[in-house]
Design a protein around this motif. Structure first.
Motif, PDB file in Angstrom:
ATOM      1  N   UNK A 260       0.495  -1.942 -25.582  1.00  0.00           N
ATOM      2  CA  UNK A 260       0.491  -0.556 -25.099  1.00  0.00           C
ATOM      3  C   UNK A 260       0.520  -0.581 -23.582  1.00  0.00           C
ATOM      4  N   UNK A 261       1.324   0.297 -23.017  1.00  0.00           N
ATOM      5  CA  UNK A 261       1.522   0.388 -21.567  1.00  0.00           C
ATOM      6  C   UNK A 261       1.501   1.862 -21.210  1.00  0.00           C
ATOM      7  N   UNK A 262       0.755   2.225 -20.174  1.00  0.00           N
ATOM      8  CA  UNK A 262       0.608   3.639 -19.822  1.00  0.00           C
ATOM      9  C   UNK A 262       0.561   3.804 -18.303  1.00  0.00           C
ATOM     10  N   UNK A 263       0.543   5.055 -17.871  1.00  0.00           N
ATOM     11  CA  UNK A 263       0.523   5.370 -16.444  1.00  0.00           C
ATOM     12  C   UNK A 263      -0.757   6.103 -16.057  1.00  0.00           C
ATOM     13  N   UNK A 264      -1.205   5.822 -14.834  1.00  0.00           N
ATOM     14  CA  UNK A 264      -2.359   6.507 -14.236  1.00  0.00           C
ATOM     15  C   UNK A 264      -1.837   7.247 -13.008  1.00  0.00           C
ATOM     16  N   UNK A 265      -1.876   8.579 -13.019  1.00  0.00           N
ATOM     17  CA  UNK A 265      -1.360   9.334 -11.866  1.00  0.00           C
ATOM     18  C   UNK A 265      -2.308   9.169 -10.684  1.00  0.00           C
ATOM     19  N   UNK A 266      -1.741   9.139  -9.477  1.00  0.00           N
ATOM     20  CA  UNK A 266      -2.550   8.696  -8.334  1.00  0.00           C
ATOM     21  C   UNK A 266      -2.251   9.410  -7.019  1.00  0.00           C
ATOM     22  N   UNK A 267      -1.542  10.531  -7.058  1.00  0.00           N
ATOM     23  CA  UNK A 267      -1.252  11.245  -5.812  1.00  0.00           C
ATOM     24  C   UNK A 267      -2.513  11.962  -5.316  1.00  0.00           C
TER      25      UNK A 267
ATOM     26  N   UNK B 189       1.104   6.155  -1.245  1.00  0.00           N
ATOM     27  CA  UNK B 189      -0.291   5.867  -0.912  1.00  0.00           C
ATOM     28  C   UNK B 189      -1.197   6.430  -1.996  1.00  0.00           C
ATOM     29  N   UNK B 190      -1.502   5.648  -3.023  1.00  0.00           N
ATOM     30  CA  UNK B 190      -2.368   6.135  -4.101  1.00  0.00           C
ATOM     31  C   UNK B 190      -3.746   6.533  -3.583  1.00  0.00           C
TER      32      UNK B 190
ATOM     33  N   UNK C 185       0.696  -2.245  -6.827  1.00  0.00           N
ATOM     34  CA  UNK C 185       0.203  -3.450  -7.479  1.00  0.00           C
ATOM     35  C   UNK C 185      -1.136  -3.910  -6.893  1.00  0.00           C
ATOM     36  N   UNK C 186      -1.416  -3.537  -5.656  1.00  0.00           N
ATOM     37  CA  UNK C 186      -2.742  -3.815  -5.091  1.00  0.00           C
ATOM     38  C   UNK C 186      -3.818  -3.054  -5.857  1.00  0.00           C
ATOM     39  N   UNK C 187      -3.502  -1.821  -6.221  1.00  0.00           N
ATOM     40  CA  UNK C 187      -4.417  -1.019  -7.032  1.00  0.00           C
ATOM     41  C   UNK C 187      -4.589  -1.650  -8.413  1.00  0.00           C
ATOM     42  N   UNK C 188      -3.509  -2.163  -8.979  1.00  0.00           N
ATOM     43  CA  UNK C 188      -3.579  -2.796 -10.295  1.00  0.00           C
ATOM     44  C   UNK C 188      -4.525  -3.998 -10.286  1.00  0.00           C
TER      45      UNK C 188
ATOM     46  N   UNK D  72       0.167   2.540 -11.710  1.00  0.00           N
ATOM     47  CA  UNK D  72      -0.004   3.731 -10.864  1.00  0.00           C
ATOM     48  C   UNK D  72       1.306   4.488 -10.782  1.00  0.00           C
ATOM     49  N   UNK D  73       1.208   5.820 -10.769  1.00  0.00           N
ATOM     50  CA  UNK D  73       2.409   6.654 -10.740  1.00  0.00           C
ATOM     51  C   UNK D  73       2.126   7.919  -9.943  1.00  0.00           C
TER      52      UNK D  73
END
Length: 413
Positions: free
Chosen positions: A353-360, A389-390, A109-112, A171-172
């Protein structure tokens, strides 16, 4: 051919203040705050919105933040970021790790918040390229399912413009650089259930004079595992998790009660209701078999709705993301069993609309065991892990996803 929304998004995000975004993100990560206590986080976001020229209000629904930018005729687009952290002790070893004992941003959520602040700045700086109204929402208490409804109850749409569309992202885990869209069901409903088993306490040396609720609870935990495997059709996705079991005070004291905390994940109300009925039946049956002096209490608690994207809205955003990042970067993973309170922000009939941003991070992904994407996906740290840790390389792309999604709906010159 690239659409005007995609071209404008790339133009508006070409010179993002990367160092400032990183400083913002790391500062938020160092100072996580639990649900409905996000005072510092809210203040930081509000400061960024005011600096960008938004009419900004704080304290909406407790600790929520709302920024409004009116820029001529056109639709009203709501962009949302959740702000709360989790009661998790961080184990990432990052140089900017949490400085709050036992609390960390283990869900991104910090990234958000950093993404939302960056998008707000980019869209405000480029307001000559679009028209309409932007509604930036910093939402508290997503983790407890309280924040979205609290903001609505506090007059979100009486005090601020009613949106024509809502957009949100998360983030995912997954190799950084992918954008997951599902035009329909994308996240499941979540329901908490508490069971109280009433026994008859006594001395540990005289179990025959008691009704031991611990033993009954243990049977219950085992039996409850059959709810999904034997009472839910294989075509229906469902999860039942026993998250907590509590009983007793001393080694040699048989307690008078035991408490079991469950979480259900379902993708239809019919399955949810069937599972709750099974839980009630199994709890009553086990307590009857044990000779408990009272029937068990089965308490249905906090609820998260299913997140169901408006298909047309999601396809529209996915299309512009494909133009901005390349079609190979956008994919449909199908619905996940995770849950969100984002739908509570949507007024009746308003699409979202809701989506994911991959972050590994790339090095973490490459080092993960597994021969294919799904095997690696299960091996890397996930949301809610103390090692989540994104990659900070997702800061600029995460701003671009919001900016391009907004421009796909605003009137673009």
């Amino acid at each position: 051919m690239t659409s005007s929304a995609a071209r404008t998004a790339l133009d508006l995000t070409a010179d993002l203040p990367v160092a400032g975004l990183e400083d913002c993100y790391r500062d938020l990560h160092r100072h996580p705050e639990l649900s409905l206590r996000e005072h510092r986080t809210a203040g930081k976001l509000a400061e960024q919105l005011r600096k960008a020229g938004y009419e900004t209000a704080e304290g909406v629904g407790g600790t929520g933040v709302v920024g409004v930018l009116r820029n001529g005729d056109g639709p009203t687009v709501l962009l949302r970021a959740d702000m709360d952290a989790l009661p998790v002790a961080e184990e990432t070893g990052l140089p900017y790790a949490s400085e709050v004992p036992g609390v960390m941003h283990a869900c991104g959520h910090d990234l958000h918040v950093a993404w939302l602040a960056g998008a707000a700045g980019a869209l405000a700086a480029g307001r000559d390229a679009w028209s309409g109204t932007l509604l930036m929402v910093g939402q508290p208490a997503e983790e407890t399912g309280q924040g979205a409804q609290a903001m609505v109850t506090d007059g979100l749409y009486e005090r601020f413009p009613r949106p024509d569309v809502l957009l949100g992202q998360h983030a995912a885990p997954g190799p950084a650089g992918l954008y997951a869209h599902s035009p329909g069901l994308i996240l499941s409903a979540s329901t908490d259930v508490d069971i109280v088993v009433h026994g008859q306490g006594g001395h540990g040396s005289r179990p025959e004079s008691t009704v031991d609720p611990v033993v009954t609870a243990a049977y219950l935990v085992t039996r409850l595992q059959t709810v999904v495997s034997r009472e839910v059709a294989p075509r229906d996705s469902a999860v039942l998790t026993v998250g907590r079991i509590e009983a007793g005070t001393r080694h040699n004291v048989i307690p008078s009660e035991a408490r079991i905390a469950l979480n259900l994940r379902t993708q239809s109300m019919a399955v949810r209701d069937r599972m709750i009925a099974a839980i009630r039946r199994i709890a009553a049956g086990e307590c009857l078999a044990a000779g408990c002096p009272r029937e068990p209490e089965v308490i249905v608690g906090a609820d998260f709705p299913a997140t169901v994207n408006d298909a047309g809205t999601d396809r529209r955003v996915a299309a512009v993301h494909g133009e901005v990042f390349g079609t190979g970067a956008v994919f449909d993973p199908g619905p996940a069993m995770g849950s969100e309170d984002f739908p509570h922000l949507a007024p009746d009939g308003v699409p979202y609309a809701y989506w994911f941003v991959t972050s590994t991070p790339a090095d973490v992904w490459e080092a993960a065991p597994g021969a294919d994407l799904m095997e690696k996906f299960t091996a890397v740290p996930s949301n809610h892990s103390p090692r989540f840790a994104p990659d900070t390389s997702t800061l600029v792309p995460g701003v671009r996803t919001l900016v391009s999604g907004a421009l796909a709906h605003l009137a673009v010159a």
